[in-house]
Design a protein around this motif. Sequence first.
Motif: not given
Length: 858
Positions: A350-360
């Motif tokens: 969840x921490x990894x997926x919530x990183x700002x910019x992970x959607x890129x």
Amino acid sequence: MSAKQIFALIGSFAITALLAISAAAQSNISGDVTGIITDPSGAVLPNVPVTLTNNDTGVTRTTNSNGAGVYRFSLLEPGKYTVSASPQGFQEVKRAVTIAVGQANTVNLQMAVAGGAQTVEVSAEGVVLQTEGGNISTTFTPEQVSQMPNPGNDLTFIVQTAPGAVMNTQSGYGNEAIYGLPGTSNLFTVDGENENDPFLNLNNSGATNLLLGSNDIQEVTVVSNGYQAQYGQLGGANVNYVTKSGTNKFHGNAEYFWNGSFLNANDWFANHTSPKTPRPFDNANQWAASFGGPIRKNKTFFFADTEGLRFVLPSVISTNIPSPQFEAATLANVAGTSPAQAPFYTNMFNLYNGAVGANRAANILPNGTDSVTGAPTGPGCVGFSPFANATTPCALQFQSTAPNQSNEWLLTARVDQNFGSNDRMFVHFRTDHGSQATYTDSINPIFNALSKQPQYEGQLNETHTFSGNMVNQFILAGSWYSAIFSTANLGASLATFPYTLRFSGQAFTTLGGEDNVWPQGRNVTQYQISDQLSVTHGRHNLAFGVDFRRNDITDHDPSLGSVGLSSGETLSNFFSGAGTTYTQNFPTRLTQPIALYTLGLFAQDTWSVRPNLKVTLALRAEHDSNPICTLNCFARFNTSFTDIPHDPNQPYNQVLRTGFRQALPNYTNIAWEPRFGFAWTPLGTGSNTVIRGGVGIFRDVFPATVADNFIRNPPVNNAFSVGTGALDPAVPGSQPSTAAASNSAFISQYSTGGTLASISAAVPAFVPPTLFNPDRTIHYPLYEEWNLQLQQGLGQRMSFAIGYVGNHGIYEPVINDGQNAYCNVTPLPFVFSAATTPCAAQLLNTTGFRGLPFTPLD
């Protein structure tokens, strides 16, 4: 030291057109003016009254020429002066002269026969030849300081433009190395006050890691080889700053600089990601303003300055996060093999997926290449069997532009008081405040680290003229600063993730930021007293002085590593729920009080052997205290590492002792530093050719950072490293719980004579604690330094010099960190093998290495 040694050892040639004033130094905050008074035929004129006037403040001093026609004014504050003389029967002669820091200007006065009320004024004031001594020094004028391009207004930036200076050669330790000496050997002073960190031998700096204050500085002198005895404490360059003062005229300035995203292009690699990484936001503001003038004409003056920076720190950080496929496969595997760890793993993902910019984020292919550019980016899935040689990615990558902010501001104030022609005094106050963006995390800003760094400095400087031939300069100074590095809320950070998890090859970006090294830093209180007496007697200018400096330190570094670090984590181990290597320290206290001091005494004679030959004979004696812990918190072996038994059945408490007050068992008491310098004008006084040079012994303050290692030794601070175990601290047999069990076993059995064998039997996963030990005797690091130079004047504003400069290191500190004790089943004194775990490091002194820097274990 023989001539054969000098010319056989390493040296360097420096051919430099010296546009900056360079000359022999008289103190690190003042200069001298000297000269010969002659009649029209060239015969010397004794007992002539000479007057020196400060053009800015109107203060005057008087003296008489001696039997050889020589006059001298000593320990003058930098500035523009007028020298005048009007003996009976001659016209009055006036000469303009600029006194610079660390400079002895020669101003000869040739009188003309009186022919009525006339005055001869000579406006030339450039001094580019060093005719008073053998020092290698460069003085930067107020115009050079203010006009030099200097982003950030860092005072140390100026040093790299001095001859022989090389920037950033010590892997982060020291801003400049000069003539091959370590960057940690340079002493920085402001108005004579020590401006060095006592632990690392580096210049103090504020929250932005800059030494602000260039708008407050009148002049800078870099003395790389100073054969006069007032130069001490460190063996490299003495970098001396003198602050501005008020004058009889009001003066000041104001300046503002701005830079922002509008003026800066995006990073090329950010533009070529898919999808495109947006340009990071940045905004930098920098300002300075000063004002000074008279409070009472010719008597009292003031000057104040403020400077600051405030900026949003742009960052582009390559960030690797688990791919959805890897996440799903791992959660399924952990749920089957170690279900108790499933919530812990879910939190990590969840921490990894919530990183700002992970959607890129884009795929990192199994061969470890970027899917867009084709450049190597990481291990991908290499070596991970479930996805090996397949097209399924283990990791995704994006360029994080997570922002962070730093700010710093400085306020200085100075008041000068002239009590009369024989007494002048000034007080200077400086305060610096700011917040440093120490670490920016691309996964979650809760792991960001910062440091608030307040600093206060104050000093009193008094110069008293006893007579025309005797002057004394006294400095009383003190400072306090704090530099503690941690997250904004370490408790909240650890609640989010309990330690630092670092992956091999950066397969995934580290979780937990750098919490394993927080908090660290120190609070430092410094006291300083300096006094120098200058006496002119015939052809001799004698100087005597004393320097004393003490530092009281609250050291936060025992807490380093008190938060665990799981490192070298492989994808295979992570997939199966196991860690690779876990280390953690268990300190008995998170801070320890450390104290140290330095005392220096010196005497010197600057002898005018002939009008065209000046010789300096100097001797300096310095004593450094052995670093002490006021709570007797140092621990080490009771002898040298090579002398202890290396038997796993040897009780720890028979060779490892605690309760030491001093860090080192045997330390040099006094360093004797003889020095010799000369300046010869072979074609006679007033000619443009000078041959000059010198040789001397210089010593370094032994880096007090070694004290950190002895307060982190067992049993005061136990460090344990454990192998494979569960990642979740709450699971029995986890890496953190095994490290804690090792610590408990060691503490409980240490006092009762526990051995490696007995403790290992009680705790099968026990790994011996690491420790640090000094050699039998530690010496001050010393340097032999020498130079020989030919200097040719080219007009009044330029000179050309060719010189030979060399140095040789003696007793330089090194650390041998490949030694083992109680790590092997056989009692071997040394084991240098990558297959074994080093459990001891030995601090040594070595001779013959030139410019070898000290690197702490931190």
